[in-house]
Design a protein around this motif. Structure first.
Motif, PDB file in Angstrom:
ATOM      1  N   ARG A 107      18.664 -50.521 -15.859  1.00 58.06           N
ATOM      2  CA  ARG A 107      18.842 -51.417 -16.995  1.00 58.06           C
ATOM      3  C   ARG A 107      20.161 -51.193 -17.716  1.00 58.06           C
ATOM      4  O   ARG A 107      20.661 -52.091 -18.393  1.00 58.06           O
ATOM      5  CB  ARG A 107      17.697 -51.224 -17.997  1.00 58.06           C
ATOM      6  CG  ARG A 107      16.462 -52.053 -17.692  1.00 58.06           C
ATOM      7  CD  ARG A 107      15.480 -51.954 -18.827  1.00 58.06           C
ATOM      8  NE  ARG A 107      16.120 -52.246 -20.103  1.00 58.06           N
ATOM      9  CZ  ARG A 107      15.565 -52.033 -21.286  1.00 58.06           C
ATOM     10  NH1 ARG A 107      14.353 -51.496 -21.358  1.00 58.06           N
ATOM     11  NH2 ARG A 107      16.194 -52.330 -22.399  1.00 58.06           N
ATOM     12  N   ARG A 108      20.729 -49.998 -17.590  1.00 63.26           N
ATOM     13  CA  ARG A 108      21.905 -49.655 -18.385  1.00 63.26           C
ATOM     14  C   ARG A 108      23.209 -49.690 -17.601  1.00 63.26           C
ATOM     15  O   ARG A 108      24.264 -49.420 -18.166  1.00 63.26           O
ATOM     16  CB  ARG A 108      21.727 -48.263 -18.983  1.00 63.26           C
ATOM     17  CG  ARG A 108      20.591 -48.189 -19.985  1.00 63.26           C
ATOM     18  CD  ARG A 108      20.646 -46.909 -20.769  1.00 63.26           C
ATOM     19  NE  ARG A 108      19.731 -46.918 -21.890  1.00 63.26           N
ATOM     20  CZ  ARG A 108      19.781 -46.068 -22.907  1.00 63.26           C
ATOM     21  NH1 ARG A 108      20.721 -45.134 -22.919  1.00 63.26           N
ATOM     22  NH2 ARG A 108      18.912 -46.131 -23.882  1.00 63.26           N
ATOM     23  N   ASP A 157      16.688 -54.340 -12.846  1.00 60.11           N
ATOM     24  CA  ASP A 157      17.905 -55.141 -12.681  1.00 60.11           C
ATOM     25  C   ASP A 157      17.696 -56.558 -13.194  1.00 60.11           C
ATOM     26  O   ASP A 157      18.582 -57.137 -13.837  1.00 60.11           O
ATOM     27  CB  ASP A 157      18.304 -55.158 -11.200  1.00 60.11           C
ATOM     28  CG  ASP A 157      19.567 -55.945 -10.971  1.00 60.11           C
ATOM     29  OD1 ASP A 157      20.639 -55.539 -11.467  1.00 60.11           O
ATOM     30  OD2 ASP A 157      19.495 -57.005 -10.307  1.00 60.11           O
ATOM     31  N   ARG A 160      17.755 -56.431 -16.964  1.00 65.60           N
ATOM     32  CA  ARG A 160      19.133 -56.314 -17.458  1.00 65.60           C
ATOM     33  C   ARG A 160      19.869 -57.649 -17.362  1.00 65.60           C
ATOM     34  O   ARG A 160      20.570 -58.059 -18.301  1.00 65.60           O
ATOM     35  CB  ARG A 160      19.875 -55.257 -16.641  1.00 65.60           C
ATOM     36  CG  ARG A 160      21.332 -55.057 -17.056  1.00 65.60           C
ATOM     37  CD  ARG A 160      22.088 -54.313 -15.990  1.00 65.60           C
ATOM     38  NE  ARG A 160      21.988 -54.961 -14.699  1.00 65.60           N
ATOM     39  CZ  ARG A 160      22.684 -56.042 -14.359  1.00 65.60           C
ATOM     40  NH1 ARG A 160      23.520 -56.601 -15.223  1.00 65.60           N
ATOM     41  NH2 ARG A 160      22.529 -56.571 -13.161  1.00 65.60           N
TER      42      ARG A 160
END
Length: 392
Positions: A107-108, A157, A160
């Motif tokens: 996510r980051r 993913d 995100r």
């Protein structure tokens, strides 16, 4: 403690919250693992060290997963492979801990790095399980763990990407709102200038006529009383005209539908004779000359030409000797206006009239120049584009 305060504290202390969660999660896992219905899958004595290592690693990566998720993901992978090599099986607690830190990592970071790092870790654990466990490559537990790990990375993913899309949409909406506000402010400023110019053009000429006629009436009141009545008639006509035009301008401003038919005063060079008559009645002698054949002009050019002549003759009336020369020339590609008059005394006007003339000419795509010529006369020159193809 209010709910909002609790949420604020949780958001400002993420590591503490993760540590508490990691403690509760690891404790509950081992409680269920050792006290399950069928007991642990392997004897406790054979895997005590692996349980301690797995529990410590799981607690550490979950508690600090927000600080350095990539490094913790590699740590969880390395410990998982080590336990597989030591015990011949994967530890279930590390599978869950690995998925948690992989989700945070994916996510980051960007998509390419997320799949490169996480995919490499999944492949490494899959190969180690296939080589070092009894189930082999096609074992359901091995394939299932790899599939679930891949699914967690894919979900992270997608999350995100969705958040990035929403953020981009919000940024665009905010930018569009700021642009709209700036455009609205610009339009308001332009409209204020247009209103000021229109009011000046409408009022200045007639007020000048009223002022001159009032002065004349006061001058002849005692010596020639019979001459007062014509002056008062001129004042009344000028006042009536300015009231009508002011009403028309206000009607435009207060109109509810800007797309409807305009009620703006329809002034143009077709009204030039009427305008010259009002100046003649006010005492200004205008020598008018026309060059070329008169023709219909675009509305914006026609109104600009009329207002420029009106303002120029008004200035000539206020500051001149009572005479002015006006030339209107219809060329092939333009309409040219020249107004000249002798100056009796330097004027102390506000200058808004000259500014308004230049703005009107610029709005029509033309130019205006004004100033004192070498012979001492004040001259206004205007050139407004009006080709034959532009006329109706």
């Amino acid at each position: 403690m209010a709910l909002g305060t609790v949420r604020g504290w949780v958001r400002s202390h993420p590591t503490i919250v993760d540590a508490v969660f990691a403690t509760a999660f690891v404790g509950l896992f081992f409680l269920a693992y050792f006290n399950g219905r069928h007991g642990p899958p392997v004897p406790v004595a054979d895997s005590t060290a692996s349980h301690v290592l797995a529990g410590a690693t799981a607690w550490f990566v979950i508690a600090f997963r927000r600080r350095s998720p990539e490094r913790l993901l590699l740590l969880a992978t390395a410990v998982s492979i080590g336990i597989i090599a030591a015990t011949g099986d994967r530890h279930p607690l590390l599978i869950i801990a690995w998925m948690a830190v992989a989700y945070t990592f994916a996510r980051r970071t960007n998509r390419r790095r997320a799949w490169l790092v996480a995919g490499g870790c999944i492949a490494a654990v899959y190969v180690a399980t296939g080589l070092l466990t009894a189930g082999g490559w096609a074992a359901p537990s091995n394939l299932g763990a790899a599939a679930w790990s891949t699914a967690f990375v894919a979900v992270a993913d997608a999350t995100r990407s969705r958040r990035a899309y929403i953020s981009e949409v919000e940024d665009r909406a905010r930018h569009a709102e700021e642009t709209r506000e700036e455009e609205a402010r610009r339009q308001v400023a332009e409209e204020r200038l247009r209103i000021a110019r229109e009011l000046h053009d409408v009022v200045a000429h007639h007020i000048a006529v009223i002022n001159v006629q009032a002065g004349a009436a006061a001058h002849v009141l005692k010596t020639k009383p019979e001459a007062v009545e014509p002056a008062l008639a001129h004042i009344r006509r000028a006042a009536d005209t300015v009231l009508k035009e002011m009403g028309a301008v206000v009607g435009v401003l207060r109109g509810p539908d800007e797309l409807g038919p305009s009620t703006e005063p329809t002034r143009g060079l077709a009204k030039l004779a009427e305008l010259l008559d009002t100046f003649a009645a006010a005492g200004l002698q205008v020598e008018h000359r026309q060059e070329g054949d008169a023709r219909d002009l675009p509305a914006v050019v026609d109104l600009a030409a009329y207002r420029i002549i009106q303002e120029s003759l008004t200035n000539a009336h206020k500051h001149g000797t009572g005479k002015a020369q006006l030339t209107v020339a219809y060329d092939t590609g333009a309409v040219r206006i020249d107004v000249r008059n002798a100056v009796a005394a330097p004027g102390r006007g506000t200058g808004y009239g000259l500014v308004g003339m230049r703005e009107r000419a610029a709005a029509a795509g033309g130019t205006v120049t004004a100033g004192v010529e070498p012979d001492g006369r004040f001259a206004v020159h205007a050139a407004l584009p009006a080709t034959m193809e532009e006329t109706p």
